[in-house]
Design a protein around this motif. Sequence first.
Motif, PDB file in Angstrom:
ATOM      1  N   SER A   1      31.087  20.049 -10.709  1.00 20.88           N
ATOM      2  CA  SER A   1      30.743  20.201  -9.133  1.00 20.88           C
ATOM      3  C   SER A   1      29.958  19.133  -8.197  1.00 20.88           C
ATOM      4  CB  SER A   1      29.289  21.404  -9.309  1.00 20.88           C
ATOM      5  OG  SER A   1      28.523  20.172  -9.592  1.00 20.88           O
ATOM      6  N   VAL A   2      31.072  18.688  -7.302  1.00 24.33           N
ATOM      7  CA  VAL A   2      30.565  17.587  -6.516  1.00 24.33           C
ATOM      8  C   VAL A   2      29.181  16.337  -6.612  1.00 24.33           C
ATOM      9  CG1 VAL A   2      30.253  16.672  -4.627  1.00 24.33           C
ATOM     10  CG2 VAL A   2      32.034  18.577  -4.493  1.00 24.33           C
ATOM     11  N   ASN A   3      28.087  17.458  -7.197  1.00 22.66           N
ATOM     12  CA  ASN A   3      27.001  17.196  -7.913  1.00 22.66           C
ATOM     13  C   ASN A   3      27.029  16.305  -8.782  1.00 22.66           C
ATOM     14  OD1 ASN A   3      25.854  16.303  -5.374  1.00 22.66           O
ATOM     15  ND2 ASN A   3      24.342  18.243  -5.633  1.00 22.66           N
ATOM     16  N   GLU A   4      27.143  17.170  -9.713  1.00 25.30           N
ATOM     17  CA  GLU A   4      27.801  16.583 -11.397  1.00 25.30           C
ATOM     18  C   GLU A   4      28.970  15.021 -11.053  1.00 25.30           C
ATOM     19  OE1 GLU A   4      27.198  20.883 -13.612  1.00 25.30           O
ATOM     20  OE2 GLU A   4      29.442  20.234 -13.553  1.00 25.30           O
ATOM     21  N   LEU A   5      29.829  15.242  -9.973  1.00 25.49           N
ATOM     22  CA  LEU A   5      31.110  14.597 -10.557  1.00 25.49           C
ATOM     23  C   LEU A   5      30.024  13.160  -9.671  1.00 25.49           C
ATOM     24  CD1 LEU A   5      33.888  16.401  -9.288  1.00 25.49           C
ATOM     25  CD2 LEU A   5      33.472  15.481 -11.106  1.00 25.49           C
ATOM     26  N   ALA A   6      29.420  13.314  -8.674  1.00 26.99           N
ATOM     27  CA  ALA A   6      28.515  12.386  -7.742  1.00 26.99           C
ATOM     28  C   ALA A   6      28.079  10.812  -9.091  1.00 26.99           C
ATOM     29  CB  ALA A   6      27.776  12.794  -6.859  1.00 26.99           C
ATOM     30  N   GLU A   7      27.463  11.820  -9.919  1.00 26.61           N
ATOM     31  CA  GLU A   7      25.690  11.454 -10.921  1.00 26.61           C
ATOM     32  C   GLU A   7      26.186  10.139 -10.903  1.00 26.61           C
ATOM     33  OE1 GLU A   7      23.717  10.831 -13.519  1.00 26.61           O
ATOM     34  OE2 GLU A   7      25.564  11.743 -14.344  1.00 26.61           O
ATOM     35  N   PRO A   8      27.650   9.734 -11.522  1.00 23.08           N
ATOM     36  CA  PRO A   8      27.639   8.800 -12.243  1.00 23.08           C
ATOM     37  C   PRO A   8      27.684   7.036 -12.064  1.00 23.08           C
ATOM     38  CG  PRO A   8      28.828   9.942 -13.344  1.00 23.08           C
ATOM     39  CD  PRO A   8      28.529  10.560 -11.918  1.00 23.08           C
ATOM     40  N   PHE A   9      28.246   7.892 -10.208  1.00 22.29           N
ATOM     41  CA  PHE A   9      28.129   6.153  -9.236  1.00 22.29           C
ATOM     42  C   PHE A   9      27.603   6.244  -8.493  1.00 22.29           C
ATOM     43  CE2 PHE A   9      32.381   9.097 -10.204  1.00 22.29           C
ATOM     44  CZ  PHE A   9      32.853   8.241 -11.275  1.00 22.29           C
ATOM     45  N   ALA A  10      27.123   4.514  -8.337  1.00 24.07           N
ATOM     46  CA  ALA A  10      26.652   4.105  -6.786  1.00 24.07           C
ATOM     47  C   ALA A  10      27.125   4.296  -6.184  1.00 24.07           C
ATOM     48  CB  ALA A  10      26.176   2.726  -7.768  1.00 24.07           C
ATOM     49  N   MET A  11      26.809   5.408  -5.309  1.00 25.81           N
ATOM     50  CA  MET A  11      27.927   5.725  -3.773  1.00 25.81           C
ATOM     51  C   MET A  11      26.824   7.250  -3.896  1.00 25.81           C
ATOM     52  SD  MET A  11      31.957   6.071  -4.227  1.00 25.81           S
ATOM     53  CE  MET A  11      31.953   4.966  -4.649  1.00 25.81           C
ATOM     54  N   SER A  12      26.702   7.327  -2.187  1.00 24.48           N
ATOM     55  CA  SER A  12      26.660   8.175  -1.623  1.00 24.48           C
ATOM     56  C   SER A  12      27.425  10.101  -2.071  1.00 24.48           C
ATOM     57  CB  SER A  12      26.981   7.952  -0.551  1.00 24.48           C
ATOM     58  OG  SER A  12      27.581   8.028   0.199  1.00 24.48           O
ATOM     59  N   GLN A  13      26.987  11.197  -1.865  1.00 24.89           N
ATOM     60  CA  GLN A  13      27.202  12.781  -2.050  1.00 24.89           C
ATOM     61  C   GLN A  13      28.385  12.082  -0.821  1.00 24.89           C
ATOM     62  OE1 GLN A  13      26.330  15.348   0.026  1.00 24.89           O
ATOM     63  NE2 GLN A  13      28.399  15.828   0.173  1.00 24.89           N
ATOM     64  N   PRO A  14      28.587  11.627   0.144  1.00 17.57           N
ATOM     65  CA  PRO A  14      29.782  11.476   1.165  1.00 17.57           C
ATOM     66  C   PRO A  14      30.838  10.712   0.813  1.00 17.57           C
ATOM     67  CG  PRO A  14      27.513  12.035   2.089  1.00 17.57           C
ATOM     68  CD  PRO A  14      27.494  11.821   1.217  1.00 17.57           C
ATOM     69  N   ALA A  15      30.566  10.073   0.223  1.00 15.67           N
ATOM     70  CA  ALA A  15      31.707   9.005  -0.582  1.00 15.67           C
ATOM     71  C   ALA A  15      32.524  10.014  -1.550  1.00 15.67           C
ATOM     72  CB  ALA A  15      31.067   8.069  -0.417  1.00 15.67           C
ATOM     73  N   ILE A  16      31.795  10.857  -2.433  1.00 12.43           N
ATOM     74  CA  ILE A  16      32.350  11.560  -3.395  1.00 12.43           C
ATOM     75  C   ILE A  16      33.436  12.345  -2.670  1.00 12.43           C
ATOM     76  CG2 ILE A  16      31.939  12.747  -4.960  1.00 12.43           C
ATOM     77  CD1 ILE A  16      32.050  10.014  -5.901  1.00 12.43           C
TER      78      ILE A  16
END
Lengths: 116, 116
Positions: A31-46
């Motif tokens: 999912s998007v949130n799972e993908l976003a988790e490792p990054f120091a970046m906002s969810q919209p950026a992902i």
Amino acid sequence: MTEAQLDATFAALADPTRRAILARLAKGDASVNELAEPFAMSQPAISKHLKVLEKAGLISRQQIAQKRPCHIEGEAMAGAVSWLERYREIWEGNYRRLDALLASMQASSGTGSKDA
Amino acid sequence: MTEAQLDATFAALADPTRRAILARLAKGDASVNELAEPFAMSQPAISKHLKVLEKAGLISRQQIAQKRPCHIEGEAMAGAVSWLERYREIWEGNYRRLDALLASMQASSGTGSKDA
DNA sequence: TTGTTCTAAAACTATTTAGTTATATAATAT
DNA sequence: ATATTATATAACTAAATAGTTTTAGAACAA
């Protein structure tokens, strides 16, 4: 594969965050949130990165409840590789020149050892 | 190959003018003006593209009289391909899933026809 | 020396990109 | 109905990109 598709594919691959997302998706959908988790970046950026990957055809998306799991798609990568394959003889060592050299050697001498 | 090198290589490949320049250079070295000739674009624009290709390691340059002939270099392409190769099993058809399916089929039945 | 050729650099503009925060929307849960 | 969860969209900013025209510089030719 069109020029525009190659543009989009190579451009999508030219970002380390997007390459990391693909590496993650190679291990399975996420999912998007799972993908976003490792990054120091906002969810919209992902989400934007995912849109870039999707436009390039490198991923597809489903809808399951509120989640939109991402799935890696191979065709675009295959297209990129097949474009690069044209140059294989160059990045494996200039066979054309070698062939010419071997041909001229064969023409002049008589042994004809094929292994260089 | 570092992440930064992959960034530079894929970004360099993400432009049709630059890909066309590489296609031309695959046929042999060429000067800046020779490379610029087929394009509806100024010479400085081509010089900029060449700088991008050079920074990515996709070309190198000599100096012969006033000319700076460009030469295609394979290593950066090899690096890009070897990164993409990690995903070969995906873009050749999801072997992992197929393997799992075949394994479960073999476990349950006894015929084991391998051709799908 | 003067001019010519080949390429690069400077200065500028327009567009795209990658990120932000804040908000909207859609599906689910209470 | 209301709240929660998951994702997308809007509006904005900063930086990078791709192009332009003009100019500079380096190597050669007269």
